[in-house]
Design a protein around this motif. Structure first.
Motif, short mmCIF file in Angstrom:
data_model
loop_
_atom_site.label_atom_id
_atom_site.label_comp_id
_atom_site.label_asym_id
_atom_site.label_seq_id
_atom_site.Cartn_x
_atom_site.Cartn_y
_atom_site.Cartn_z
N ALA A 91 -29.63 37.95 21.30
CA ALA A 91 -27.97 37.99 21.54
C ALA A 91 -27.33 36.55 20.93
CB ALA A 91 -27.58 38.49 22.86
N GLU A 92 -27.87 35.41 21.41
CA GLU A 92 -27.78 34.16 21.11
C GLU A 92 -27.55 33.94 19.55
OE1 GLU A 92 -29.74 31.35 23.20
OE2 GLU A 92 -28.97 32.05 25.18
N VAL A 93 -28.85 34.40 18.81
CA VAL A 93 -28.90 34.16 17.56
C VAL A 93 -27.90 35.00 16.56
CG1 VAL A 93 -30.41 34.38 15.63
CG2 VAL A 93 -31.40 33.39 17.76
N ILE A 94 -27.69 36.32 17.18
CA ILE A 94 -26.78 37.07 16.41
C ILE A 94 -25.19 36.49 16.63
CG2 ILE A 94 -25.49 39.46 16.73
CD1 ILE A 94 -28.61 40.47 17.39
N ASP A 95 -25.06 36.13 17.74
CA ASP A 95 -23.60 35.24 17.92
C ASP A 95 -23.67 34.17 16.85
OD1 ASP A 95 -22.91 37.16 19.89
OD2 ASP A 95 -23.44 35.88 21.66
N TYR A 96 -24.70 33.25 16.82
CA TYR A 96 -24.63 32.32 15.72
C TYR A 96 -24.49 32.64 14.50
CZ TYR A 96 -26.06 27.96 13.64
OH TYR A 96 -26.10 26.86 12.88
N ASN A 111 -22.14 32.36 9.75
CA ASN A 111 -22.52 33.16 8.74
C ASN A 111 -24.09 32.67 7.93
OD1 ASN A 111 -21.84 35.28 6.76
ND2 ASN A 111 -20.96 33.98 5.37
N ALA A 112 -24.81 32.31 8.92
CA ALA A 112 -26.11 31.91 8.59
C ALA A 112 -26.87 31.81 9.91
CB ALA A 112 -26.15 30.37 8.19
N LEU A 113 -28.10 31.52 9.85
CA LEU A 113 -29.25 31.51 11.05
C LEU A 113 -29.78 30.36 11.02
CD1 LEU A 113 -31.35 34.79 9.96
CD2 LEU A 113 -29.73 34.73 11.89
N PRO A 114 -29.65 29.88 12.38
CA PRO A 114 -30.49 28.81 12.74
C PRO A 114 -32.11 28.82 12.34
CG PRO A 114 -30.15 29.74 14.73
CD PRO A 114 -29.49 30.41 13.78
#
Length: 196
Positions: free
Chosen positions: A166-171, A176-179
């Motif tokens: 959920a945190e990564v999807i929110d990011y 508009n990119a992934l950590p």
């Protein structure tokens, strides 16, 4: 955000539920078995279900058109490079270890076998090598004395996976990119299936 979910079993279902309550559009669910409980949950929710032609590989034609992100949840299939390219942001998966430690199908079992005092979970970028893509998010927990792999998974690691995804999807939605942080190969260990 349009998501293709690839997965199976209970963790696949709970991930589907988390995504549906998270203001994203799950446009397709991809499964290895048409009778899997994730396939049934998706059909009940009116979501298109595609059964993989090869249970070990997800190909580009199995990813929904216009997918922004592929999410895997309890999938043992490799996502082909062409399939990842069919998704705007590629794909992420959850692995129940502190990658690069315990790469493989039996990560939680190896955590117990190695008597690790600390366990954890990682959301990572899907890549050609299983469990070897860049790290998007990690968290950790203590391992309880005498805890079994199943107990550790149910108590801490499965809920941790939902939270991290959920945190990564929110990011991804916000930026508009992934950590991404590369895994440190010097600490990589293998977690192959254990003989029963």
């Amino acid at each position: 955000m349009r998501i293709t979910l690839v997965g199976s079993r209970h963790f696949g279902v709970t991930t589907l539920q988390m995504l549906r309550g998270h203001d994203v559009d799950v446009v397709r669910v991809v499964v290895a078995d048409a009778e899997d409980r994730l396939a049934m949950a998706a059909r009940e929710a009116g979501i298109e279900v595609v059964v993989q032609a090869n249970p070990k590989l997800v190909v580009a034609s199995e990813i929904a058109g216009g997918t922004d992100l592929i999410v895997t949840a309890h999938s043992h299939a490799r996502i082909a490079r062409e399939a990842l390219a069919a998704s705007r942001l590629g794909g992420i998966g959850y692995h129940p270890s502190l990658l690069p430690r315990h790469r493989g199908i039996a990560a939680v079992e190896w955590t117990i076998r190695e008597q690790d005092p600390i366990a954890g979970g990682t959301v990572y970028h899907l890549a050609d090598r299983m469990d070897a893509g860049a790290i998007a998010a990690q968290d950790w927990c203590f391992v309880g004395k005498g805890e079994t792999a199943r107990q550790l998974w149910e108590r801490a690691l499965a809920p941790m996976g939902q939270k991290l995804l959920a945190e990564v999807i929110d990011y991804a939605r916000a930026h508009n990119a992934l950590p991404a942080k590369p895994q440190d190969e010097q600490f990589a260990t293998s977690a192959p299936a254990l003989a029963s």
